[in-house]
Design an enzyme around this catalytic site. Structure first.
Site, PDB file in Angstrom:
ATOM      1  CE  LYS A 125       0.854   2.526  10.490  1.00  0.00           C
ATOM      2  NZ  LYS A 125       2.097   3.239  10.660  1.00  0.00           N
ATOM      3  CE  LYS A 208       2.915  -0.653   4.983  1.00  0.00           C
ATOM      4  NZ  LYS A 208       3.431   0.651   5.397  1.00  0.00           N
ATOM      5  CE  LYS A 211       9.838   0.813  10.383  1.00  0.00           C
ATOM      6  NZ  LYS A 211       8.761   1.805  10.188  1.00  0.00           N
TER       7      LYS A 211
HETATM    8  N1  AQP Z   1       6.039  -2.717   2.305  1.00  0.00           N
HETATM    9  C1  AQP Z   1       6.579  -1.619   1.822  1.00  0.00           C
HETATM   10  N2  AQP Z   1       6.902  -1.520   0.518  1.00  0.00           N
HETATM   11  C2  AQP Z   1       7.468  -0.391   0.011  1.00  0.00           C
HETATM   12  N3  AQP Z   1       7.746   0.690   0.773  1.00  0.00           N
HETATM   13  C3  AQP Z   1       7.433   0.640   2.071  1.00  0.00           C
HETATM   14  N4  AQP Z   1       7.575   1.521   3.079  1.00  0.00           N
HETATM   15  C4  AQP Z   1       7.111   0.968   4.238  1.00  0.00           C
HETATM   16  N5  AQP Z   1       6.666  -0.261   4.003  1.00  0.00           N
HETATM   17  C5  AQP Z   1       6.842  -0.502   2.673  1.00  0.00           C
HETATM   18  C6  AQP Z   1       8.150   2.844   2.918  1.00  0.00           C
HETATM   19  O1  AQP Z   1       9.146   3.006   3.911  1.00  0.00           O
HETATM   20  C7  AQP Z   1       9.181   4.378   4.289  1.00  0.00           C
HETATM   21  C8  AQP Z   1       9.171   4.490   5.770  1.00  0.00           C
HETATM   22  O2  AQP Z   1       7.954   4.024   6.292  1.00  0.00           O
HETATM   23  P1  AQP Z   1       7.639   4.302   7.821  1.00  0.00           P
HETATM   24  O3  AQP Z   1       8.410   3.423   8.674  1.00  0.00           O
HETATM   25  O4  AQP Z   1       7.805   5.728   8.120  1.00  0.00           O
HETATM   26  O5  AQP Z   1       6.111   3.995   7.946  1.00  0.00           O
HETATM   27  P2  AQP Z   1       5.231   2.901   7.331  1.00  0.00           P
HETATM   28  O6  AQP Z   1       4.982   3.172   5.894  1.00  0.00           O
HETATM   29  O7  AQP Z   1       4.033   2.849   8.201  1.00  0.00           O
HETATM   30  O8  AQP Z   1       6.125   1.581   7.445  1.00  0.00           O
HETATM   31  P3  AQP Z   1       5.824   0.275   8.228  1.00  0.00           P
HETATM   32  O9  AQP Z   1       6.972  -0.658   8.048  1.00  0.00           O
HETATM   33  O10 AQP Z   1       4.483  -0.260   7.824  1.00  0.00           O
HETATM   34  O11 AQP Z   1       5.840   0.759   9.724  1.00  0.00           O
HETATM   35  P4  AQP Z   1       4.781   0.509  10.858  1.00  0.00           P
HETATM   36  O12 AQP Z   1       4.568  -0.969  10.857  1.00  0.00           O
HETATM   37  O13 AQP Z   1       5.409   1.029  12.095  1.00  0.00           O
HETATM   38  O14 AQP Z   1       3.567   1.261  10.457  1.00  0.00           O
HETATM   39  C9  AQP Z   1       7.993   5.070   3.633  1.00  0.00           C
HETATM   40  O15 AQP Z   1       8.450   5.773   2.491  1.00  0.00           O
HETATM   41  C10 AQP Z   1       7.129   3.925   3.220  1.00  0.00           C
HETATM   42  O16 AQP Z   1       6.364   4.245   2.085  1.00  0.00           O
END
Ligand code: AQP
Length: 344
Positions: A125, A208, A211
Site C-alpha cells: 500500500k 488481488k 476496492k
Molecule cells: N480479493 C479478495 N479476496 C478475498 N478476500 C478479500 N478481502 C479483501 N479483498 C479480498 C477480505 O475482505 C475483508 C475486508 O477487507 P478490508 O476492506 O478491511 O481490507 P482489504 O483487505 O485491504 O480490502 P481491499 O478491498 O483491498 O481494500 P482497500 O483497497 O481499501 O485496501 C478482509 O477479510 C479481507 O481479507
C-alpha cells in the site's frame, strides 16, 4: 499461568468471532466471497459473532469525510443485505467503541518495529512512497490486533490477504501474555479458506481484487447492476486455452483459476465439481454462465442494500445499539488490561 492471572473471569475464552471491513470504498465481490459471506455462515454456527465497520482503519489513507460517512453506512447496509442478522450478531462502527483505539495504543507498545517492517500489506500500500505514508498505515496491524483481542475473539474469518496480520495478532497476544506473565489474551485462530479465499483482479490474475484499484474493470462492486456485471465479466482477461476437467489443468493459469474459483464460490461448489461440469468448454461459453450466476447472487443483495439506505436513522440506530453491546464486552477487557500493565 502465573499469580498475576489468577481467577480472571474474563480470562476464560468462549467461542467468539470478530472480523471487520474497512469503509474505504464500495465493497467488492472479493470482500463478499472472502469475508462477508462467511461472516453470515458463522453466525449460524456455535459462535458469538461480532462484526465491525473499521472506520479508524480506513483513515490510515486520507478519506473525504462525507464520503467516509456514506461508505460506513453503505457497508453496514451491505452486511445486513448479505444476511447478517443484527439480532444474532453485534454490528457497529469501530470509532464508536473507545476500547479499540485504547488497546491499540497498548499493542503499539507490545509490537516490535521489526515485526511491522515485515508486513507485506504495508509495503504494497505504501509502495515506493513509504516515507510519505501515514504512521497509522504502518501501525495498522497493531490496531487490528486490538480490534480482535478487545473481545477475546477466538476465531477470525478473513480473506487470505489478512493471514500475515493475523499471525501478528497471535504474536502480540503471546508477547503480552509472556511479558506480563499472564494467560489473558487468547491465541486467535484464523478462519481462511474455500475456493474464493483470494479473489483476483479481473484484469490481472496475479493481483488481488481490491476496492482501491484505480481500474473499475478490475473488480465487481456489490452495487454494480446486471449490465455492468455482464460487461466486466465479458471483458475479464483470460487465456487462449479451453477449460480443463481437473484442477491440475488450471495450474499456471491465474485468470482461468480466478474465474472458475469465483463461479465455484458463488454456487457453494468445489472447484473439482465445477470442472466436471464445465471441462472442455471455451471461455465464450463459460463466461455467460458466470454472468448468470453472479447476477443471481448479487442482484438481491444490491436491491436490499438500496432499500436499507432509504432509512438512514434506522441504520444509525442499529449501529449505535451494536456499539453499546460491543462496549459491554470490550470495556471490562480493556480495564483488566490496564490493571495488568499497571495503569489507572
Ligand atoms: N480479493 C479478495 N479476496 C478475498 N478476500 C478479500 N478481502 C479483501 N479483498 C479480498 C477480505 O475482505 C475483508 C475486508 O477487507 P478490508 O476492506 O478491511 O481490507 P482489504 O483487505 O485491504 O480490502 P481491499 O478491498 O483491498 O481494500 P482497500 O483497497 O481499501 O485496501 C478482509 O477479510 C479481507 O481479507
Amino acid at each position: 499461568m502465573s499469580k498475576a492471572s489468577k481467577p480472571a473471569p474474563i480470562g476464560k475464552f468462549k467461542k467468539r468471532v470478530f472480523s471487520g471491513v474497512q469503509p474505504s470504498g464500495g465493497l467488492t465481490l472479493g470482500n463478499y466471497l472472502g469475508a462477508i459471506k462467511r461472516f453470515v455462515q458463522m453466525q449460524d454456527d456455535d459462535f458469538e459473532t461480532i462484526y465491525c465497520v473499521v472506520d479508524l482503519h480506513a483513515i490510515t489513507v486520507w478519506q473525504n469525510p462525507k464520503i467516509l460517512r456514506q461508505n460506513s453506512r453503505e457497508l453496514a447496509a451491505s452486511f445486513i443485505a448479505s444476511g447478517l442478522d443484527p439480532t444474532k450478531s453485534i454490528l457497529f462502527n469501530q470509532s464508536a467503541v473507545p476500547a479499540h483505539a485504547q488497546l491499540g495504543w497498548v499493542f503499539n507498545c507490545v509490537a516490535r518495529m521489526g515485526w511491522m517492517q515485515r508486513m507485506t500489506q504495508f509495503k504494497d500500500k505504501a509502495g515506493k512512497n513509504a516515507q510519505n505514508a501515514s504512521l497509522g498505515l504502518f501501525g495498522y496491524p497493531a490496531l487490528m490486533a486490538a480490534d480482535i483481542l478487545a473481545y477475546h475473539a477466538t476465531h477470525v474469518p478473513v480473506g487470505d490477504d489478512q493471514k500475515q496480520h493475523l499471525e501478528l495478532t497471535r504474536d502480540i497476544a503471546i508477547k503480552f501474555n509472556h511479558d506480563y506473565e499472564v494467560d489473558f489474551f487468547p491465541i486467535t485462530e484464523p478462519v481462511i479458506g474455500g475456493p474464493a479465499a483470494r479473489v483476483m483482479s479481473l484484469r490481472d490474475g496475479t493481483k488481488k481484487m481490491s476496492k482501491s484499484d484505480p481500474s473499475d474493470l478490475s473488480r465487481i462492486n456489490m452495487t454494480d447492476n446486471s449490465d455492468l456485471i455482464a460487461n466486466k465479466i465479458k471483458k475479464a482477461k483470460t487465456d487462449q486455452h479451453g477449460l480443463p476437467s481437473e484442477p491440475k489443468g488450471l495450474e499456471g493459469r491465474a485468470e482461468a483459476q480466478n474465474l472458475v474459483s469465483i463461479y465455484a464460490a458463488l454456487g457453494n461448489e468445489s472447484i473439482e465439481n465445477v470442472l466436471k461440469e464445465i471441462g472442455g468448454k471455451q471461455f465464450s461459453e463459460f463466461k455467460p454462465m458466470l454472468v448468470e450466476r453472479a447476477i443471481e447472487v448479487l442482484s438481491p443483495i444490491s436491491r436490499e442494500m438500496a432499500r436499507l439506505m432509504q432509512d438512514i436513522p434506522q441504520l444509525d440506530k442499529l449501529l449505535d445499539d451494536g456499539a453499546l453491546k460491543a462496549n459491554l464486552i470490550s470495556e471490562p477487557i480493556l480495564q483488566k488490561t490496564f490493571d495488568i500493565i499497571g495503569v489507572r
